[in-house]
Scaffold this motif. Structure first.
Motif, PDB file in Angstrom:
ATOM      1  N   ALA A 159      31.239  34.045  29.220  1.00 53.20           N
ATOM      2  CA  ALA A 159      31.513  32.757  28.576  1.00 53.20           C
ATOM      3  C   ALA A 159      32.370  31.831  29.438  1.00 53.20           C
ATOM      4  O   ALA A 159      32.514  30.649  29.119  1.00 53.20           O
ATOM      5  N   LEU A 160      32.931  32.338  30.542  1.00 51.22           N
ATOM      6  CA  LEU A 160      33.780  31.513  31.404  1.00 51.22           C
ATOM      7  C   LEU A 160      32.961  30.466  32.147  1.00 51.22           C
ATOM      8  O   LEU A 160      31.800  30.707  32.496  1.00 51.22           O
ATOM      9  N   PRO A 161      33.584  29.321  32.452  1.00 54.66           N
ATOM     10  CA  PRO A 161      32.897  28.329  33.296  1.00 54.66           C
ATOM     11  C   PRO A 161      32.701  28.890  34.709  1.00 54.66           C
ATOM     12  O   PRO A 161      33.450  29.779  35.150  1.00 54.66           O
ATOM     13  N   ALA A 200      34.253  31.937  39.782  1.00 58.16           N
ATOM     14  CA  ALA A 200      34.439  31.868  41.234  1.00 58.16           C
ATOM     15  C   ALA A 200      35.869  32.247  41.617  1.00 58.16           C
ATOM     16  O   ALA A 200      36.092  32.916  42.639  1.00 58.16           O
ATOM     17  N   LYS A 201      36.839  31.852  40.796  1.00 58.36           N
ATOM     18  CA  LYS A 201      38.245  32.205  41.061  1.00 58.36           C
ATOM     19  C   LYS A 201      38.445  33.723  40.993  1.00 58.36           C
ATOM     20  O   LYS A 201      39.140  34.312  41.827  1.00 58.36           O
ATOM     21  N   ILE A 202      37.835  34.337  39.995  1.00 60.51           N
ATOM     22  CA  ILE A 202      37.952  35.796  39.842  1.00 60.51           C
ATOM     23  C   ILE A 202      37.348  36.495  41.048  1.00 60.51           C
ATOM     24  O   ILE A 202      37.952  37.397  41.632  1.00 60.51           O
ATOM     25  N   ASP A 217      37.946  39.404  46.211  1.00 56.63           N
ATOM     26  CA  ASP A 217      37.679  39.434  47.658  1.00 56.63           C
ATOM     27  C   ASP A 217      38.990  39.427  48.453  1.00 56.63           C
ATOM     28  O   ASP A 217      39.122  40.143  49.449  1.00 56.63           O
ATOM     29  N   PHE A 218      39.945  38.617  48.003  1.00 59.32           N
ATOM     30  CA  PHE A 218      41.248  38.526  48.686  1.00 59.32           C
ATOM     31  C   PHE A 218      41.980  39.869  48.649  1.00 59.32           C
ATOM     32  O   PHE A 218      42.443  40.369  49.681  1.00 59.32           O
TER      33      PHE A 218
END
Length: 198
Positions: free
Chosen positions: A176-178, A183-185, A190-191
């Motif tokens: 349900a997230l935009p 992309a932030k998650i 990845d970081f």
């Protein structure tokens, strides 16, 4: 030698049993056909009501059952008989699926019973029972229908609990997230991974 009509009839029986929980009405609904047409296809050829499965109908049946084109026209013989046999109840995949479904049912007060899961998934209670008893003779369609009742996907039933290669999170909330939040998650994961490979 079997005729094409005999082969199609035998294969139709297999599809109804494996993919539609043995219920002709479910296949009729998937095809958008009248239920009595399925009965006529299944009838013994010497019966007055019997009807042969035509080529265009055979292709529609294959599509509804997610079989390759002309699967219905092939005599699968012993391969179908072997496929219909449930796998050993102690196979790892059977144990994992049973454990996952059991824990999902225990965590959901509305879906604690086999009957409740079966009704909501629109499968037979015997299908749910087979899965819980570690009989792996369940179709992918039925596996997906059962998982969907819990707002999950079929593959999630096959992931071992506490698998360290899988991130545990609420998939329905994530879905349900935009897109920018997703992309932030991904970027954060990845970081963290890149920081730990140095």
């Amino acid at each position: 030698m079997k005729s094409i009509h005999d082969i199609r009839r035998e294969n139709l029986r297999t599809i109804i049993q494996k993919d539609f929980d043995g219920r002709q009405i479910r296949m009729a609904e998937a095809l958008g056909f009248q239920a009595n047409l399925i009965s006529r296809w299944m009838a013994s050829p010497d019966m007055a009501s019997a009807k042969n499965i035509g080529g265009s109908s055979a292709r529609k049946i294959e599509a509804a059952a997610r079989r390759p084109a002309f699967w219905l026209d092939t005599d699968h013989g012993m391969a179908i008989a072997a496929e219909a046999e449930p796998l050993d109840a102690n196979t790892e995949i059977g144990i994992i699926a049973a454990q996952n479904l059991t824990s999902w049912m225990q965590a959901n007060k509305e879906l604690k019973s086999q009957a409740a899961v079966a009704e909501k998934a629109e499968v037979g209670q015997s299908t749910v029972n087979r899965l819980l008893n570690r009989e792996a003779s369940i179709s992918i369609n039925n596996l997906a229908a059962i998982a969907a009742v819990f707002n999950r996907r079929a593959y999630e039933l096959l992931i071992p609990p506490h698998d360290e290669t899988v991130i545990q999170y609420d998939r329905s909330r994530y879905a349900a997230l935009p897109a920018e939040e997703k992309a932030k998650i991904k970027s954060f994961i990845d970081f963290v991974m890149s920081e730990n490979t140095k």
